[in-house]
Design an enzyme around this catalytic site. Structure first.
Site, PDB file in Angstrom:
ATOM      1  N   LYS A 111      67.392  64.115  71.802  1.00 27.18           N
ATOM      2  CA  LYS A 111      66.971  63.226  72.899  1.00 27.18           C
ATOM      3  C   LYS A 111      67.769  63.440  74.184  1.00 27.18           C
ATOM      4  O   LYS A 111      67.307  63.104  75.267  1.00 27.18           O
ATOM      5  CB  LYS A 111      67.050  61.760  72.469  1.00 27.18           C
ATOM      6  CG  LYS A 111      65.925  61.389  71.524  1.00 27.18           C
ATOM      7  CD  LYS A 111      65.752  59.902  71.381  1.00 27.18           C
ATOM      8  CE  LYS A 111      64.533  59.599  70.517  1.00 27.18           C
ATOM      9  NZ  LYS A 111      64.456  58.234  70.066  1.00 27.18           N
ATOM     10  N   LYS A 192      57.783  66.922  63.405  1.00 27.51           N
ATOM     11  CA  LYS A 192      57.346  65.700  62.731  1.00 27.51           C
ATOM     12  C   LYS A 192      56.352  64.937  63.615  1.00 27.51           C
ATOM     13  O   LYS A 192      56.410  65.038  64.840  1.00 27.51           O
ATOM     14  CB  LYS A 192      58.545  64.825  62.338  1.00 27.51           C
ATOM     15  CG  LYS A 192      59.235  64.187  63.499  1.00 27.51           C
ATOM     16  CD  LYS A 192      60.211  63.099  63.071  1.00 27.51           C
ATOM     17  CE  LYS A 192      60.746  62.463  64.338  1.00 27.51           C
ATOM     18  NZ  LYS A 192      61.642  61.378  64.225  1.00 27.51           N
ATOM     19  N   LYS A 195      55.686  59.215  67.822  1.00 23.57           N
ATOM     20  CA  LYS A 195      54.993  58.252  68.682  1.00 23.57           C
ATOM     21  C   LYS A 195      54.862  58.786  70.100  1.00 23.57           C
ATOM     22  O   LYS A 195      53.965  58.400  70.833  1.00 23.57           O
ATOM     23  CB  LYS A 195      55.796  56.945  68.765  1.00 23.57           C
ATOM     24  CG  LYS A 195      55.887  56.172  67.475  1.00 23.57           C
ATOM     25  CD  LYS A 195      56.897  55.036  67.648  1.00 23.57           C
ATOM     26  CE  LYS A 195      57.192  54.319  66.352  1.00 23.57           C
ATOM     27  NZ  LYS A 195      58.445  53.560  66.372  1.00 23.57           N
TER      28      LYS A 195
HETATM   29  P1  TYM Z   1      61.121  54.480  64.134  1.00 25.95           P
HETATM   30  O1  TYM Z   1      60.605  53.287  64.849  1.00 25.95           O
HETATM   31  O2  TYM Z   1      61.223  55.769  64.872  1.00 25.95           O
HETATM   32  O3  TYM Z   1      60.227  54.760  62.859  1.00 25.95           O
HETATM   33  C1  TYM Z   1      59.906  53.750  61.937  1.00 25.95           C
HETATM   34  C2  TYM Z   1      59.930  54.297  60.525  1.00 25.95           C
HETATM   35  O4  TYM Z   1      58.988  55.365  60.392  1.00 25.95           O
HETATM   36  C3  TYM Z   1      59.623  56.504  59.833  1.00 25.95           C
HETATM   37  N1  TYM Z   1      58.985  57.713  60.400  1.00 25.95           N
HETATM   38  C4  TYM Z   1      58.376  58.661  59.667  1.00 25.95           C
HETATM   39  N2  TYM Z   1      58.202  58.791  58.340  1.00 25.95           N
HETATM   40  C5  TYM Z   1      57.521  59.874  57.913  1.00 25.95           C
HETATM   41  N3  TYM Z   1      57.008  60.835  58.746  1.00 25.95           N
HETATM   42  C6  TYM Z   1      57.169  60.744  60.080  1.00 25.95           C
HETATM   43  N4  TYM Z   1      56.655  61.666  60.895  1.00 25.95           N
HETATM   44  C7  TYM Z   1      57.892  59.599  60.599  1.00 25.95           C
HETATM   45  N5  TYM Z   1      58.228  59.210  61.850  1.00 25.95           N
HETATM   46  C8  TYM Z   1      58.905  58.045  61.703  1.00 25.95           C
HETATM   47  C9  TYM Z   1      61.080  56.386  60.245  1.00 25.95           C
HETATM   48  O5  TYM Z   1      61.911  57.131  59.397  1.00 25.95           O
HETATM   49  C10 TYM Z   1      61.299  54.899  60.134  1.00 25.95           C
HETATM   50  O6  TYM Z   1      61.577  54.553  58.794  1.00 25.95           O
HETATM   51  N6  TYM Z   1      66.045  53.979  63.876  1.00 25.95           N
HETATM   52  C11 TYM Z   1      64.817  53.515  63.311  1.00 25.95           C
HETATM   53  C12 TYM Z   1      64.615  52.015  63.404  1.00 25.95           C
HETATM   54  C13 TYM Z   1      65.745  51.198  62.861  1.00 25.95           C
HETATM   55  C14 TYM Z   1      66.039  50.979  61.501  1.00 25.95           C
HETATM   56  C15 TYM Z   1      67.174  50.094  61.502  1.00 25.95           C
HETATM   57  C16 TYM Z   1      65.505  51.437  60.312  1.00 25.95           C
HETATM   58  C17 TYM Z   1      66.630  50.477  63.602  1.00 25.95           C
HETATM   59  N7  TYM Z   1      67.501  49.816  62.798  1.00 25.95           N
HETATM   60  C18 TYM Z   1      67.747  49.660  60.319  1.00 25.95           C
HETATM   61  C19 TYM Z   1      66.084  50.996  59.127  1.00 25.95           C
HETATM   62  C20 TYM Z   1      67.210  50.126  59.132  1.00 25.95           C
HETATM   63  C21 TYM Z   1      63.682  54.158  64.064  1.00 25.95           C
HETATM   64  O7  TYM Z   1      63.802  54.562  65.162  1.00 25.95           O
HETATM   65  O8  TYM Z   1      62.501  54.139  63.421  1.00 25.95           O
END
Ligand code: TYM
Length: 326
Positions: A111, A192, A195
């Site tokens: 990023k 991957k 969004k």
């Molecule tokens: P975020 O919002 O980017 O994504 C949400 C969840 O989706 C999963 N994910 C995927 N899984 C499979 N294939 C993909 N292409 C894919 N893209 C995203 C992510 O692994 C995630 O589980 N940092 C985290 C949010 C967060 C969080 C936390 C998670 C903040 N605090 C505490 C768990 C515990 C995030 O940005 O997810």
């Protein structure tokens, strides 16, 4: 009962990767775990956000949680910034993490690439994530593979504090699915699904219309062999589509291979469109019902109260162990 915590950023375009990697697990876990699911709005502001849109996206994600099957009678659903403990614990953990370990985070590296300077919040993002998890004495964190490194860091910080200050935190474990933990972009199976990718056909958003889903799948990158065979290394495009097919259609890779033996990608893709449209239709329907309801706001308010009650206890213990406050 073991405690589960996870979160999703309110940034719009919640897609099949988010669903198959994380949200599906949220639903599976709620019958025999104490589950806490958060909309992590403070993580979202590590990059600039339009405040009006952010507010809407918070409600979008909350409604999607419920639409995929998160049950507020079983699970706590709330917005991160509604519980002050997250920011409070974040600071204490920041003082116990190192620039070296944060610099190694691949998400930060990608990023901040090609930028002379990056927002500090982007750098300390994984510390806030650790605070989210540790604040609730979490045992299990269901996430996609891309969060593996962040979970490891959380465990490292918690272990460090337990060993050097006082035993304060439960050490959490990540939970990753065998199929679905890393759904790839439809237009480029080496990346991957995300969004933020510019090409809307790189992803299937959970609220996409059937026509859009059809277009994205029919355009998806495959290979010139024309054989439906699961081989991630040599055939990443079709293998990614097969993963989606397998999870949404409840079929093993062998069954899918057998079904399409002697047939081309066209037949396979057509069926995948149908399976995907059918899987997402009830989610979309439930989402429309709840998105603008008062019930949604009530669920989030109640969730914040319940989450706060847990977090206050953890913070009292943390402050005591660190010698903070009166
Ligand atoms: P975020 O919002 O980017 O994504 C949400 C969840 O989706 C999963 N994910 C995927 N899984 C499979 N294939 C993909 N292409 C894919 N893209 C995203 C992510 O692994 C995630 O589980 N940092 C985290 C949010 C967060 C969080 C936390 C998670 C903040 N605090 C505490 C768990 C515990 C995030 O940005 O997810």
């Amino acid at each position: 009962m073991k405690r589960v915590f996870s979160g999703v950023q309110p940034t719009g375009n919640i897609h099949l990767g988010n669903y198959l990697g994380a949200l599906k697990q949220f639903v599976e876990l709620q019958d025999d775990h104490e589950c806490i699911y958060c909309i992590v709005d403070m993580h979202a502001i590590t990059v600039p956000q339009n405040p009006k849109e952010l507010k809407e996206h918070i409600l979008d994600v909350a409604a999607l949680y419920l639409a995929v099957g998160v049950d507020p009678k079983k699970s706590i659903v709330f917005v991160q910034s509604d519980v002050p403990g997250h920011a409070e614990l974040n600071w204490i953990l920041t003082c116990n993490s190192y620039t070296g370990e944060l610099s190694r985070m691949t998400q930060f590296k990608s990023k901040s690439q090609n930028k002379e300077s990056a927002p500090t919040g982007l750098f300390t993002y994984p510390v806030l994530m650790a605070a989210d998890i540790l604040l609730y004495d979490t045992d299990v964190v269901p996430v996609g593979n891309d969060q593996k490194q962040h979970i490891e860091l959380c465990r490292d910080i918690a272990t460090r504090i337990n060993n050097t200050v006082k035993k304060t935190f439960v050490i959490p474990e990540g939970r990753f699915l065998k199929a679905g933990a890393r759904i790839m972009a439809l237009d480029d199976p080496t990346q991957k699904m995300s969004k933020s990718a510019a090409n809307v056909h790189s992803r299937i958003s959970l609220l996409d219309e059937p026509n859009k889903i059809k277009k994205s799948i029919m355009k998806a990158t495959t290979d010139s062999e024309g054989v439906v065979r699961y081989d991630v290394e040599n055939k990443p495009g079709i293998s990614n589509l097969m993963t989606i097919y397998s999870v949404l259609g409840n079929m093993s890779m062998e069954e899918i291979e057998a079904k399409y033996e002697g047939k081309g990608y066209g037949d396979f893709k057509k069926d995948l469109v149908e399976i995907t449209v059918n899987a997402l239709a009830p989610i979309k329907e439930r989402y429309e019902e709840i998105r603008h309801s008062d019930e949604l706001i009530e669920i989030l308010k109640d969730g914040a109260e319940r989450a706060n009650a847990i977090s206050v206890k953890t913070m009292a213990r943390v402050k005591k162990n660190f010698g903070l406050g009166l």
